[in-house]
Design an enzyme around this catalytic site. Structure first.
Site, PDB file in Angstrom:
ATOM      1  N   SER A 139       0.834  -1.209   0.000  1.00 46.30           N
ATOM      2  CA  SER A 139       0.000   0.000   0.000  1.00 46.30           C
ATOM      3  C   SER A 139       0.862   1.251   0.000  1.00 46.30           C
ATOM      4  O   SER A 139       1.977   1.255   0.556  1.00 46.30           O
ATOM      5  CB  SER A 139      -0.868  -0.015   1.260  1.00 46.30           C
ATOM      6  OG  SER A 139      -1.461   1.243   1.471  1.00 46.30           O
ATOM      7  N   TYR A 164      -2.170  -1.530  11.143  1.00 47.01           N
ATOM      8  CA  TYR A 164      -2.440  -2.049   9.795  1.00 47.01           C
ATOM      9  C   TYR A 164      -1.310  -1.644   8.845  1.00 47.01           C
ATOM     10  O   TYR A 164      -0.716  -2.469   8.158  1.00 47.01           O
ATOM     11  CB  TYR A 164      -3.789  -1.516   9.267  1.00 47.01           C
ATOM     12  CG  TYR A 164      -3.840  -1.475   7.765  1.00 47.01           C
ATOM     13  CD1 TYR A 164      -4.023  -2.645   7.029  1.00 47.01           C
ATOM     14  CD2 TYR A 164      -3.629  -0.284   7.064  1.00 47.01           C
ATOM     15  CE1 TYR A 164      -4.012  -2.601   5.634  1.00 47.01           C
ATOM     16  CE2 TYR A 164      -3.617  -0.244   5.684  1.00 47.01           C
ATOM     17  CZ  TYR A 164      -3.808  -1.402   4.976  1.00 47.01           C
ATOM     18  OH  TYR A 164      -3.770  -1.378   3.616  1.00 47.01           O
ATOM     19  N   LYS A 168       2.015  -3.760   6.716  1.00 45.98           N
ATOM     20  CA  LYS A 168       2.426  -3.678   5.301  1.00 45.98           C
ATOM     21  C   LYS A 168       3.926  -3.409   5.214  1.00 45.98           C
ATOM     22  O   LYS A 168       4.649  -4.044   4.444  1.00 45.98           O
ATOM     23  CB  LYS A 168       1.649  -2.573   4.572  1.00 45.98           C
ATOM     24  CG  LYS A 168       0.157  -2.853   4.411  1.00 45.98           C
ATOM     25  CD  LYS A 168      -0.117  -4.004   3.460  1.00 45.98           C
ATOM     26  CE  LYS A 168      -1.586  -4.292   3.304  1.00 45.98           C
ATOM     27  NZ  LYS A 168      -1.864  -5.619   2.731  1.00 45.98           N
TER      28      LYS A 168
HETATM   29  C1  UD1 Z   1      -6.881   4.698   3.808  1.00 48.00           C
HETATM   30  C2  UD1 Z   1      -5.879   4.314   4.843  1.00 48.00           C
HETATM   31  C3  UD1 Z   1      -4.760   3.567   4.185  1.00 48.00           C
HETATM   32  C4  UD1 Z   1      -5.288   2.371   3.449  1.00 48.00           C
HETATM   33  C5  UD1 Z   1      -6.364   2.783   2.469  1.00 48.00           C
HETATM   34  C6  UD1 Z   1      -7.033   1.556   1.908  1.00 48.00           C
HETATM   35  C7  UD1 Z   1      -6.099   5.990   6.623  1.00 48.00           C
HETATM   36  C8  UD1 Z   1      -5.430   7.101   7.341  1.00 48.00           C
HETATM   37  N1  UD1 Z   1      -5.429   5.483   5.578  1.00 48.00           N
HETATM   38  O1  UD1 Z   1      -6.268   5.593   2.884  1.00 48.00           O
HETATM   39  O2  UD1 Z   1      -3.822   3.166   5.167  1.00 48.00           O
HETATM   40  O3  UD1 Z   1      -4.248   1.712   2.776  1.00 48.00           O
HETATM   41  O4  UD1 Z   1      -7.353   3.559   3.116  1.00 48.00           O
HETATM   42  O5  UD1 Z   1      -7.949   1.884   0.925  1.00 48.00           O
HETATM   43  O6  UD1 Z   1      -7.183   5.566   6.962  1.00 48.00           O
HETATM   44  N2  UD1 Z   1     -12.368  11.183   3.648  1.00 48.00           N
HETATM   45  C9  UD1 Z   1     -13.399  12.046   3.984  1.00 48.00           C
HETATM   46  N3  UD1 Z   1     -14.525  11.503   4.535  1.00 48.00           N
HETATM   47  C10 UD1 Z   1     -14.681  10.161   4.756  1.00 48.00           C
HETATM   48  C11 UD1 Z   1     -13.615   9.302   4.418  1.00 48.00           C
HETATM   49  C12 UD1 Z   1     -12.471   9.843   3.863  1.00 48.00           C
HETATM   50  O7  UD1 Z   1     -13.302  13.251   3.791  1.00 48.00           O
HETATM   51  O8  UD1 Z   1     -15.730   9.728   5.264  1.00 48.00           O
HETATM   52  C13 UD1 Z   1     -11.156  11.751   2.990  1.00 48.00           C
HETATM   53  C14 UD1 Z   1      -9.865  11.489   3.712  1.00 48.00           C
HETATM   54  O9  UD1 Z   1      -9.574  12.512   4.618  1.00 48.00           O
HETATM   55  C15 UD1 Z   1      -8.887  11.434   2.534  1.00 48.00           C
HETATM   56  C16 UD1 Z   1      -9.709  10.860   1.388  1.00 48.00           C
HETATM   57  O10 UD1 Z   1     -11.063  11.111   1.739  1.00 48.00           O
HETATM   58  O11 UD1 Z   1      -8.462  12.727   2.175  1.00 48.00           O
HETATM   59  C17 UD1 Z   1      -9.527   9.372   1.164  1.00 48.00           C
HETATM   60  O12 UD1 Z   1      -9.731   8.672   2.392  1.00 48.00           O
HETATM   61  P1  UD1 Z   1      -9.816   7.067   2.453  1.00 48.00           P
HETATM   62  O13 UD1 Z   1     -10.751   6.576   1.426  1.00 48.00           O
HETATM   63  O14 UD1 Z   1     -10.098   6.681   3.869  1.00 48.00           O
HETATM   64  O15 UD1 Z   1      -8.354   6.588   2.009  1.00 48.00           O
HETATM   65  P2  UD1 Z   1      -6.923   6.992   2.609  1.00 48.00           P
HETATM   66  O16 UD1 Z   1      -7.025   7.741   3.877  1.00 48.00           O
HETATM   67  O17 UD1 Z   1      -6.146   7.622   1.510  1.00 48.00           O
END
Ligand code: UD1
Length: 378
Positions: A139, A164, A168
């Site tokens: 990842s 998690y 990795k």
């Molecule tokens: C997350 C994990 C990462 C993992 C990946 C798997 C964290 C910190 N990181 O990545 O370790 O490998 O998922 O797919 O959890 N967001 C919102 N609202 C939400 C959810 C997310 O605004 O309800 C934003 C987050 O702040 C981020 C973006 O959307 O900027 C993507 O978030 P997410 O889908 O959770 O992925 P990652 O954080 O990049």
């Protein structure tokens, strides 16, 4: 024991897919079968459903034992032995593992035990059967707060903020050490950016348990009315619109990246020269198959903000998606997207699908399966 190598036609090559009933695993099984490979799935169904396996059969038309399914955990060594005894496995694509970031903070022992021990058992049994080809599901999380953007494979790895992510990073190290200790191994570490979307048939897709942690499944559930509004975590990042920027990649593109990795291991693509950026290029075997450790980012190279994603999804579903701005989520980085030239030049792979298509496919899956696999039998 020598490595069997992959210098044969896909029709004669058997791939063990651990976690093959899961989101990325099921899409990868489809691409493997479409490319003629034989596939054996081992999955404990702890976060997936056997319906996904049945759907893989439906999509590919493979009804015979070119696809086999074992419901087992990798922690059950005797079961893993049995899978290797009953099948002549040539290579492994290893997805199986726990993956919820938040949960891992509260259950570190479960995460380390399952993800690390499962992999150790798998590798030990595999080498005893002369199978030393492994593609690992890593990842972009291993980069932590990235040194530079776009992130290339030479970027320093940083301490993960949760168990998690830590598993990795640790497994990348363990698998690298495996090659260093025994040059018969061929290991590929694929660092995924943010996989979303679903198969175009709408038959397989992401089926998170409970309230989704990741952005896309959350947006999809708001779009269908199961959740009220999207919580946007922070709008004060140093990004064009202030919300977090990520490299979203269609899961089918990602799945195809694994087929490319197998071709690379078999010596069918790539320059054959020692590559840079983290890769340890060993002496190829007499039959031309590779030995070493290859590291590749799988992403599109394009960054999209949270608001970009919401807008694209609104277009796909045809109505407005309510959202509210909230404080930043702990552990999130501002922006994260991939340098994709290494995968392009060495694997001969690039992502094909854009954000619009990712949202369309995700919406089709969501509308055809509003409860995921829960109420389906096949
Ligand atoms: C997350 C994990 C990462 C993992 C990946 C798997 C964290 C910190 N990181 O990545 O370790 O490998 O998922 O797919 O959890 N967001 C919102 N609202 C939400 C959810 C997310 O605004 O309800 C934003 C987050 O702040 C981020 C973006 O959307 O900027 C993507 O978030 P997410 O889908 O959770 O992925 P990652 O954080 O990049």
């Amino acid at each position: 024991m020598a490595n069997k190598g992959l210098a044969k036609a896909p029709e004669d090559t058997c791939i063990l897919v651990t976690g093959g009933a899961g989101f990325i695993g099921s899409h990868t099984c489809v691409e493997l079968l479409n490319n003629g490979y034989r596939v054996v799935i081992i999955d404990d169904l702890s976060n997936s459903s056997e319906v996904a396996v049945k759907r893989v059969r439906r999509i590919t038309g493979v009804t015979d034992d070119r696809l086999r399914f074992y419901q087992n955990t990798l922690l059950d060594r005797a079961a893993v032995e049995r899978v290797f005894d009953e099948n002549d496995i040539d290579a492994i694509i290893h997805f199986a593992g726990f993956k919820a970031v938040g949960e891992s903070v509260h259950k570190p022992l479960e995460y380390y035990w399952n993800n690390l021990t499962g992999t150790l058992v798998l590798c030990d049994v595999a080498r005893n059967h002369g199978c030393k080809n492994l593609v690992f599901s890593s990842s972009a999380t291993v980069y932590g707060e990235p040194e530079r953007i776009p992130i290339d494979e030479d970027c320093e790895k940083h301490q993960a903020t949760n168990p998690y992510g830590q598993t990795k990073t640790m497994l990348e190290q363990i698998l690298t050490d495996l090659y260093v200790g025994d040059n018969e191994w061929d290991i590929v570490l694929l660092r995924y950016f943010n996989p979303i979307g679903a198969h175009e048939s709408g038959l397989i897709g992401e089926d998170p348990k409970g309230i989704p942690n990741n952005l896309l499944p959350y947006v999809a559930q708001v779009a269908i009315g199961k959740l009220e509004k999207v919580h946007v975590f922070g709008d004060d990042y140093d990004t064009p619109d202030g919300t977090g920027v990520r490299d979203y990649i269609h899961v089918v593109d990602l799945a195809r990246g694994h087929v490319s990795a197998l071709n690379w291991m078999a010596g069918r693509v790539g320059t054959g020269k020692a590559t840079t950026r983290g890769t340890i290029a060993g002496e190829p075997a007499a039959d031309g198959t590779r030995r070493g450790v290859g590291i590749f980012n799988l992403g599109t190279g394009k960054g999209s903000s949270v608001l970009d994603v919401i807008r694209a999804f609104e277009k796909a579903c045809g109505h407005e998606i309510p959202y509210v701005i909230e404080p930043r989520r702990e552990g999130d980085v501002a922006a994260c997207y991939a340098a994709v030239d290494k995968a392009r030049d060495e694997l001969g792979w690039t992502a094909q699908y854009d954000m619009e298509r990712m949202c369309q496919d995700s919406w089709r899956w969501q509308t055809m399966n509003p409860d995921g696999y829960a109420s389906a039998t096949e």
